[in-house]
Design an enzyme around this catalytic site. Structure first.
Site, PDB file in Angstrom:
ATOM      1  N   ASN A 196       0.881  -1.162   0.000  1.00  0.00           N
ATOM      2  CA  ASN A 196       0.000   0.000   0.000  1.00  0.00           C
ATOM      3  C   ASN A 196       0.924   1.219   0.000  1.00  0.00           C
ATOM      4  O   ASN A 196       1.506   1.554   1.019  1.00  0.00           O
ATOM      5  CB  ASN A 196      -0.883  -0.028   1.252  1.00  0.00           C
ATOM      6  CG  ASN A 196      -1.682   1.252   1.426  1.00  0.00           C
ATOM      7  OD1 ASN A 196      -1.790   2.064   0.495  1.00  0.00           O
ATOM      8  ND2 ASN A 196      -2.252   1.434   2.606  1.00  0.00           N
ATOM      9  N   TRP A 197       1.038   1.814  -1.186  1.00  0.00           N
ATOM     10  CA  TRP A 197       1.972   2.953  -1.306  1.00  0.00           C
ATOM     11  C   TRP A 197       1.444   4.216  -0.629  1.00  0.00           C
ATOM     12  O   TRP A 197       2.179   5.180  -0.450  1.00  0.00           O
ATOM     13  CB  TRP A 197       2.260   3.234  -2.785  1.00  0.00           C
ATOM     14  CG  TRP A 197       3.273   2.302  -3.401  1.00  0.00           C
ATOM     15  CD1 TRP A 197       3.932   1.266  -2.774  1.00  0.00           C
ATOM     16  CD2 TRP A 197       3.752   2.335  -4.756  1.00  0.00           C
ATOM     17  NE1 TRP A 197       4.779   0.645  -3.657  1.00  0.00           N
ATOM     18  CE2 TRP A 197       4.694   1.284  -4.875  1.00  0.00           C
ATOM     19  CE3 TRP A 197       3.481   3.129  -5.865  1.00  0.00           C
ATOM     20  CZ2 TRP A 197       5.364   1.022  -6.080  1.00  0.00           C
ATOM     21  CZ3 TRP A 197       4.138   2.865  -7.067  1.00  0.00           C
ATOM     22  CH2 TRP A 197       5.072   1.825  -7.159  1.00  0.00           C
ATOM     23  N   LYS A 198       0.140   4.254  -0.338  1.00  0.00           N
ATOM     24  CA  LYS A 198      -0.487   5.453   0.242  1.00  0.00           C
ATOM     25  C   LYS A 198      -0.220   6.659  -0.679  1.00  0.00           C
ATOM     26  O   LYS A 198      -0.212   6.490  -1.898  1.00  0.00           O
ATOM     27  CB  LYS A 198       0.021   5.673   1.672  1.00  0.00           C
ATOM     28  CG  LYS A 198      -0.112   4.404   2.527  1.00  0.00           C
ATOM     29  CD  LYS A 198       0.083   4.626   3.990  1.00  0.00           C
ATOM     30  CE  LYS A 198      -0.087   3.302   4.724  1.00  0.00           C
ATOM     31  NZ  LYS A 198      -0.038   3.427   6.172  1.00  0.00           N
TER      32      LYS A 198
ATOM     33  N   HIS B 200      -9.517   1.551   4.532  1.00  0.00           N
ATOM     34  CA  HIS B 200      -8.264   1.677   5.285  1.00  0.00           C
ATOM     35  C   HIS B 200      -8.483   2.619   6.467  1.00  0.00           C
ATOM     36  O   HIS B 200      -9.253   3.588   6.360  1.00  0.00           O
ATOM     37  CB  HIS B 200      -7.153   2.211   4.371  1.00  0.00           C
ATOM     38  CG  HIS B 200      -5.806   2.145   5.015  1.00  0.00           C
ATOM     39  ND1 HIS B 200      -5.375   3.103   5.906  1.00  0.00           N
ATOM     40  CD2 HIS B 200      -4.829   1.222   4.940  1.00  0.00           C
ATOM     41  CE1 HIS B 200      -4.165   2.757   6.334  1.00  0.00           C
ATOM     42  NE2 HIS B 200      -3.819   1.614   5.770  1.00  0.00           N
TER      43      HIS B 200
ATOM     44  N   GLU C   8      -6.827   4.974   7.597  1.00  0.00           N
ATOM     45  CA  GLU C   8      -6.570   6.393   7.317  1.00  0.00           C
ATOM     46  C   GLU C   8      -7.775   7.032   6.635  1.00  0.00           C
ATOM     47  O   GLU C   8      -8.063   8.205   6.851  1.00  0.00           O
ATOM     48  CB  GLU C   8      -5.291   6.531   6.472  1.00  0.00           C
ATOM     49  CG  GLU C   8      -4.043   6.287   7.328  1.00  0.00           C
ATOM     50  CD  GLU C   8      -2.886   5.645   6.578  1.00  0.00           C
ATOM     51  OE1 GLU C   8      -2.869   5.665   5.343  1.00  0.00           O
ATOM     52  OE2 GLU C   8      -1.992   5.106   7.266  1.00  0.00           O
TER      53      GLU C   8
ATOM     54  N   GLU D 163      -5.702  -4.747  10.401  1.00  0.00           N
ATOM     55  CA  GLU D 163      -4.663  -3.751  10.670  1.00  0.00           C
ATOM     56  C   GLU D 163      -4.980  -3.023  11.977  1.00  0.00           C
ATOM     57  O   GLU D 163      -5.787  -2.079  11.986  1.00  0.00           O
ATOM     58  CB  GLU D 163      -4.598  -2.730   9.531  1.00  0.00           C
ATOM     59  CG  GLU D 163      -4.285  -3.347   8.187  1.00  0.00           C
ATOM     60  CD  GLU D 163      -3.643  -2.340   7.245  1.00  0.00           C
ATOM     61  OE1 GLU D 163      -2.537  -2.624   6.758  1.00  0.00           O
ATOM     62  OE2 GLU D 163      -4.220  -1.264   7.012  1.00  0.00           O
TER      63      GLU D 163
ATOM     64  N   GLY E 114       2.285   2.262  10.711  1.00  0.00           N
ATOM     65  CA  GLY E 114       3.274   3.329  10.559  1.00  0.00           C
ATOM     66  C   GLY E 114       3.953   3.725  11.862  1.00  0.00           C
ATOM     67  O   GLY E 114       4.640   4.737  11.927  1.00  0.00           O
TER      68      GLY E 114
ATOM     69  N   SER F 208       3.120  -2.100  10.314  1.00  0.00           N
ATOM     70  CA  SER F 208       4.565  -2.203  10.556  1.00  0.00           C
ATOM     71  C   SER F 208       5.118  -3.601  10.267  1.00  0.00           C
ATOM     72  O   SER F 208       6.067  -4.042  10.903  1.00  0.00           O
ATOM     73  CB  SER F 208       4.908  -1.762  11.984  1.00  0.00           C
ATOM     74  OG  SER F 208       4.538  -0.416  12.177  1.00  0.00           O
TER      75      SER F 208
ATOM     76  N   GLY G  24       2.745  -1.224   4.233  1.00  0.00           N
ATOM     77  CA  GLY G  24       2.820   0.203   3.925  1.00  0.00           C
ATOM     78  C   GLY G  24       4.257   0.625   3.656  1.00  0.00           C
ATOM     79  O   GLY G  24       4.795   0.443   2.566  1.00  0.00           O
ATOM     80  N   GLY G  25       4.907   1.171   4.678  1.00  0.00           N
ATOM     81  CA  GLY G  25       6.260   1.713   4.539  1.00  0.00           C
ATOM     82  C   GLY G  25       7.240   0.796   3.818  1.00  0.00           C
ATOM     83  O   GLY G  25       7.995   1.242   2.945  1.00  0.00           O
TER      84      GLY G  25
HETATM   85  P1  PGA Z   1       2.713   0.268   7.595  1.00  0.00           P
HETATM   86  O1  PGA Z   1       1.263   0.506   6.930  1.00  0.00           O
HETATM   87  O2  PGA Z   1       3.214  -1.043   7.072  1.00  0.00           O
HETATM   88  O3  PGA Z   1       3.523   1.439   7.162  1.00  0.00           O
HETATM   89  O4  PGA Z   1       2.488   0.220   9.081  1.00  0.00           O
HETATM   90  C1  PGA Z   1       0.384  -0.548   6.733  1.00  0.00           C
HETATM   91  C2  PGA Z   1      -0.906  -0.036   6.147  1.00  0.00           C
HETATM   92  O5  PGA Z   1      -1.366   1.044   6.568  1.00  0.00           O
HETATM   93  O6  PGA Z   1      -1.507  -0.670   5.260  1.00  0.00           O
END
Ligand code: PGA
Length: 249
Positions: free
Chosen positions: A10-12, A95, A97, A165, A171, A211, A232-233
């Site tokens: 997930n590049w966001k 998600h 966010e 999640e 994050g 994470s 994500g990251g």
């Molecule tokens: P993260 O994000 O791996 O940076 O914690 C995961 C996500 O929000 O899908």
């Protein structure tokens, strides 16, 4: 049970057409022998370029959101058909966010989910509790509500991927322990069994996200109910390949 593992990035709101295509170009040879399904969910405007960059490889491209209506007066939104037209196969829905910053609710998650399924996209529906909810012992209750409302009316639940999640792990560098993630995902599978059927629940792919990285992926993936990750990251760099190849030396 025959569930094929599924690792998705997930590049966001990260990457550009150039840096994204470069990363995909570098990832392609590294992930080509993966024993799991592989996808990268990317910002909508990058989709055409990333589909081109991933062409001929086992990396599928996903979107990060989809609107519920097929078309209409929804300024700034993108429909499932539009995504499909550009070669998108997966879409993240709900998600945390989007729930936190953009007013996403379990009801809007459900509407988006139906639109995605109707268009033949594979939805990745995100659920997860906040820290205060976990500390108050409400994790299962929150997840049960998100699943009951979010997945309502789905005919074939095996066409839906779930990403668990925990919001406090996204994050933050704080991963759920292998045991915490396993226990909660086992609960999710049980709830899906109650809402749909126990046999279908055994077929549903449930990812862990929050994470997840090259260092902790093996332990998480070794858990019996964890079928993959939403990354994500670590999906913004070559570490993503290490995670995809979690089962190799
Ligand atoms: P993260 O994000 O791996 O940076 O914690 C995961 C996500 O929000 O899908």
């Amino acid at each position: 049970m025959g569930r094929r593992p599924f690792i998705a990035g997930n590049w966001k709101m990260n990457m550009t057409a150039a840096s994204g295509a470069k990363l995909i170009g570098e990832l392609k040879p590294l992930v080509k022998d993966a024993n799991c399904d592989v996808a990268l969910c990317v910002p909508a405007i990058l989709i055409p370029e990333m589909v081109k960059a991933a062409a001929g490889s086992n990396i599928k491209i996903g979107a990060e959101n989809v609107h519920w209506a097929p078309s209409g007066a929804y300024t700034g939104e993108i429909s499932a058909e539009m995504l499909k037209e550009y070669g998108v196969e997966y879409v993240i829905i709900g998600h945390s966010e989007r729930r936190q910053y953009f007013g996403e609710t379990d009801e809007s998650v459900n509407m988006r989910l139906h639109a995605a399924l109707k268009a033949g996209l594979t939805p990745i529906v995100c659920v997860g509790e906040m820290l205060a909810e976990r500390e108050a012992g409400k994790t299962d209750k929150v997840l049960d509500r998100q699943l009951t409302v979010g997945l309502g009316g789905v005919d074939d639940i095996t066409k839906v991927v779930i990403a668990y999640e925990p919001v406090w792990a996204i994050g933050t560098g704080k991963t759920a322990t292998d045991e915490q993630a396993q226990e909660t995902i086992a609960h999710i599978r049980k709830k899906i069994g109650e809402l749909f059927c126990p046999m279908c629940a055994q077929k549903v792919i449930i990812q862990y996200g929050g994470s997840m990285n090259a260092g902790n992926c093996k332990g998480l993936m070794a858990q019996p109910d964890i079928d993959g990750g939403l990354i994500g990251g670590a999906s913004l760099k070559l570490d993503f390949a290490t995670i995809v190849n979690y089962d190799k030396e």
